[in-house]
Design a protein around this motif. Structure first.
Motif, PDB file in Angstrom:
ATOM      1  N   LEU A   1       0.826  -1.202   0.000  1.00 25.28           N
ATOM      2  CA  LEU A   1       0.000   0.000   0.000  1.00 25.28           C
ATOM      3  C   LEU A   1       0.867   1.261   0.000  1.00 25.28           C
ATOM      4  O   LEU A   1       0.404   2.342  -0.338  1.00 25.28           O
ATOM      5  CB  LEU A   1      -0.926   0.010   1.212  1.00 25.28           C
ATOM      6  N   ARG A   2       2.140   1.091   0.407  1.00 25.79           N
ATOM      7  CA  ARG A   2       3.082   2.207   0.456  1.00 25.79           C
ATOM      8  C   ARG A   2       4.486   1.640   0.233  1.00 25.79           C
ATOM      9  O   ARG A   2       4.639   0.427   0.150  1.00 25.79           O
ATOM     10  CB  ARG A   2       3.003   2.925   1.795  1.00 25.79           C
ATOM     11  N   VAL A   3       5.474   2.493   0.132  1.00 26.12           N
ATOM     12  CA  VAL A   3       6.854   2.039   0.005  1.00 26.12           C
ATOM     13  C   VAL A   3       7.219   1.275   1.279  1.00 26.12           C
ATOM     14  O   VAL A   3       6.936   1.724   2.390  1.00 26.12           O
ATOM     15  CB  VAL A   3       7.822   3.227  -0.205  1.00 26.12           C
ATOM     16  N   VAL A   4       7.838   0.097   1.113  1.00 28.81           N
ATOM     17  CA  VAL A   4       8.212  -0.738   2.244  1.00 28.81           C
ATOM     18  C   VAL A   4       9.639  -1.238   2.032  1.00 28.81           C
ATOM     19  O   VAL A   4      10.005  -1.628   0.931  1.00 28.81           O
ATOM     20  CB  VAL A   4       7.266  -1.965   2.370  1.00 28.81           C
ATOM     21  N   VAL A   5      10.428  -1.201   3.102  1.00 28.72           N
ATOM     22  CA  VAL A   5      11.766  -1.800   3.081  1.00 28.72           C
ATOM     23  C   VAL A   5      11.749  -2.926   4.107  1.00 28.72           C
ATOM     24  O   VAL A   5      11.408  -2.709   5.275  1.00 28.72           O
ATOM     25  CB  VAL A   5      12.872  -0.778   3.412  1.00 28.72           C
ATOM     26  N   VAL A   6      12.089  -4.134   3.659  1.00 26.42           N
ATOM     27  CA  VAL A   6      12.075  -5.315   4.522  1.00 26.42           C
ATOM     28  C   VAL A   6      13.507  -5.795   4.689  1.00 26.42           C
ATOM     29  O   VAL A   6      14.253  -5.892   3.714  1.00 26.42           O
ATOM     30  CB  VAL A   6      11.217  -6.443   3.891  1.00 26.42           C
ATOM     31  N   ARG A   7      13.889  -6.098   5.922  1.00 26.50           N
ATOM     32  CA  ARG A   7      15.219  -6.627   6.190  1.00 26.50           C
ATOM     33  C   ARG A   7      15.102  -8.102   6.527  1.00 26.50           C
ATOM     34  O   ARG A   7      14.296  -8.504   7.355  1.00 26.50           O
ATOM     35  CB  ARG A   7      15.871  -5.890   7.350  1.00 26.50           C
ATOM     36  N   VAL A   8      15.911  -8.925   5.850  1.00 29.92           N
ATOM     37  CA  VAL A   8      15.999 -10.358   6.118  1.00 29.92           C
ATOM     38  C   VAL A   8      17.483 -10.654   6.321  1.00 29.92           C
ATOM     39  O   VAL A   8      18.266 -10.580   5.373  1.00 29.92           O
ATOM     40  CB  VAL A   8      15.427 -11.209   4.955  1.00 29.92           C
ATOM     41  N   GLY A   9      17.848 -10.938   7.558  1.00 30.53           N
ATOM     42  CA  GLY A   9      19.267 -11.118   7.859  1.00 30.53           C
ATOM     43  C   GLY A   9      20.013  -9.837   7.563  1.00 30.53           C
ATOM     44  O   GLY A   9      19.616  -8.754   8.007  1.00 30.53           O
ATOM     45  N   ASP A  10      21.054  -9.912   6.752  1.00 25.80           N
ATOM     46  CA  ASP A  10      21.838  -8.725   6.413  1.00 25.80           C
ATOM     47  C   ASP A  10      21.446  -8.116   5.070  1.00 25.80           C
ATOM     48  O   ASP A  10      22.134  -7.255   4.542  1.00 25.80           O
ATOM     49  CB  ASP A  10      23.339  -9.057   6.434  1.00 25.80           C
ATOM     50  N   ARG A  11      20.320  -8.543   4.520  1.00 26.74           N
ATOM     51  CA  ARG A  11      19.861  -8.025   3.221  1.00 26.74           C
ATOM     52  C   ARG A  11      18.618  -7.155   3.395  1.00 26.74           C
ATOM     53  O   ARG A  11      17.813  -7.382   4.286  1.00 26.74           O
ATOM     54  CB  ARG A  11      19.538  -9.184   2.280  1.00 26.74           C
ATOM     55  N   SER A  12      18.470  -6.193   2.508  1.00 24.05           N
ATOM     56  CA  SER A  12      17.287  -5.321   2.477  1.00 24.05           C
ATOM     57  C   SER A  12      16.592  -5.468   1.135  1.00 24.05           C
ATOM     58  O   SER A  12      17.246  -5.602   0.096  1.00 24.05           O
ATOM     59  CB  SER A  12      17.690  -3.851   2.640  1.00 24.05           C
ATOM     60  N   PHE A  13      15.276  -5.432   1.178  1.00 27.12           N
ATOM     61  CA  PHE A  13      14.455  -5.511  -0.037  1.00 27.12           C
ATOM     62  C   PHE A  13      13.484  -4.348  -0.012  1.00 27.12           C
ATOM     63  O   PHE A  13      12.780  -4.146   0.976  1.00 27.12           O
ATOM     64  CB  PHE A  13      13.695  -6.839  -0.088  1.00 27.12           C
ATOM     65  N   SER A  14      13.451  -3.580  -1.103  1.00 26.35           N
ATOM     66  CA  SER A  14      12.565  -2.420  -1.196  1.00 26.35           C
ATOM     67  C   SER A  14      11.414  -2.727  -2.142  1.00 26.35           C
ATOM     68  O   SER A  14      11.618  -3.317  -3.209  1.00 26.35           O
ATOM     69  CB  SER A  14      13.335  -1.203  -1.723  1.00 26.35           C
ATOM     70  N   PHE A  15      10.229  -2.312  -1.753  1.00 26.33           N
ATOM     71  CA  PHE A  15       9.034  -2.508  -2.564  1.00 26.33           C
ATOM     72  C   PHE A  15       8.334  -1.164  -2.705  1.00 26.33           C
ATOM     73  O   PHE A  15       8.199  -0.419  -1.739  1.00 26.33           O
ATOM     74  CB  PHE A  15       8.092  -3.526  -1.917  1.00 26.33           C
ATOM     75  N   THR A  16       7.879  -0.873  -3.914  1.00 27.93           N
ATOM     76  CA  THR A  16       7.190   0.383  -4.177  1.00 27.93           C
ATOM     77  C   THR A  16       5.700   0.252  -3.890  1.00 27.93           C
ATOM     78  O   THR A  16       5.160  -0.857  -3.852  1.00 27.93           O
ATOM     79  CB  THR A  16       7.383   0.817  -5.642  1.00 27.93           C
ATOM     80  N   ALA A  17       5.037   1.362  -3.708  1.00 32.79           N
ATOM     81  CA  ALA A  17       3.591   1.361  -3.511  1.00 32.79           C
ATOM     82  C   ALA A  17       2.928   0.735  -4.731  1.00 32.79           C
ATOM     83  O   ALA A  17       3.277   1.048  -5.867  1.00 32.79           O
ATOM     84  CB  ALA A  17       3.077   2.777  -3.290  1.00 32.79           C
ATOM     85  N   GLY A  18       2.037  -0.222  -4.512  1.00 34.18           N
ATOM     86  CA  GLY A  18       1.339  -0.898  -5.601  1.00 34.18           C
ATOM     87  C   GLY A  18       2.045  -2.133  -6.120  1.00 34.18           C
ATOM     88  O   GLY A  18       1.475  -2.894  -6.898  1.00 34.18           O
ATOM     89  N   GLU A  19       3.301  -2.367  -5.695  1.00 42.55           N
ATOM     90  CA  GLU A  19       4.040  -3.539  -6.156  1.00 42.55           C
ATOM     91  C   GLU A  19       3.443  -4.814  -5.567  1.00 42.55           C
ATOM     92  O   GLU A  19       3.071  -4.874  -4.410  1.00 42.55           O
ATOM     93  CB  GLU A  19       5.514  -3.425  -5.755  1.00 42.55           C
ATOM     94  N   SER A  20       3.391  -5.841  -6.385  1.00 42.62           N
ATOM     95  CA  SER A  20       2.801  -7.118  -5.993  1.00 42.62           C
ATOM     96  C   SER A  20       3.896  -8.138  -5.703  1.00 42.62           C
ATOM     97  O   SER A  20       4.892  -8.206  -6.430  1.00 42.62           O
ATOM     98  CB  SER A  20       1.905  -7.634  -7.122  1.00 42.62           C
ATOM     99  N   ILE A  21       3.709  -8.909  -4.647  1.00 39.50           N
ATOM    100  CA  ILE A  21       4.626  -9.989  -4.297  1.00 39.50           C
ATOM    101  C   ILE A  21       3.846 -11.292  -4.425  1.00 39.50           C
ATOM    102  O   ILE A  21       2.836 -11.497  -3.735  1.00 39.50           O
ATOM    103  CB  ILE A  21       5.141  -9.844  -2.856  1.00 39.50           C
ATOM    104  N   HIS A  22       4.274 -12.157  -5.326  1.00 41.18           N
ATOM    105  CA  HIS A  22       3.606 -13.444  -5.542  1.00 41.18           C
ATOM    106  C   HIS A  22       3.997 -14.375  -4.388  1.00 41.18           C
ATOM    107  O   HIS A  22       5.160 -14.717  -4.222  1.00 41.18           O
ATOM    108  CB  HIS A  22       4.037 -14.014  -6.883  1.00 41.18           C
ATOM    109  N   THR A  23       3.023 -14.810  -3.576  1.00 47.50           N
ATOM    110  CA  THR A  23       3.320 -15.603  -2.379  1.00 47.50           C
ATOM    111  C   THR A  23       2.904 -17.065  -2.478  1.00 47.50           C
ATOM    112  O   THR A  23       3.383 -17.882  -1.702  1.00 47.50           O
ATOM    113  CB  THR A  23       2.635 -14.988  -1.143  1.00 47.50           C
TER     114      THR A  23
END
Length: 77
Positions: free
Chosen positions: A12-34
């Motif tokens: 719904l908004r820009v999100v930065v997710v940290r997994v271990g020592d890595r970061s993943f950025s997602f833009t508003a409206g971006e879809s993640i296939h789960t």
């Protein structure tokens, strides 16, 4: 008959997710296939189970028979 279902999370908004020592950025409206899954009717499940050399041991379903879990057993040779 089988039906394919895909599940997605949409940011719904820009999100930065940290997994271990890595970061993943997602833009508003971006879809993640789960998830991808196939849905089958009972007859197709039974056919697939037999072809796989298994036996349908249990068949649990909801009250309206929309969803089910199956318990399988390996057939003796």
């Amino acid at each position: 008959m089988s039906r394919t279902v895909e599940m997605h999370l949409r940011c719904l908004r820009v999100v930065v997710v940290r997994v271990g020592d890595r970061s993943f950025s997602f833009t508003a409206g971006e879809s993640i296939h789960t998830e991808s899954s196939r849905k089958y009717d009972f007859d197709r499940i039974d056919t697939l189970v037999l072809k796989a050399g298994r036996r349908l041991e249990h068949f649990w379903t909801d009250a309206k028979e929309r969803f089910a879990e199956v318990g399988l057993r390996v057939m003796s040779r």
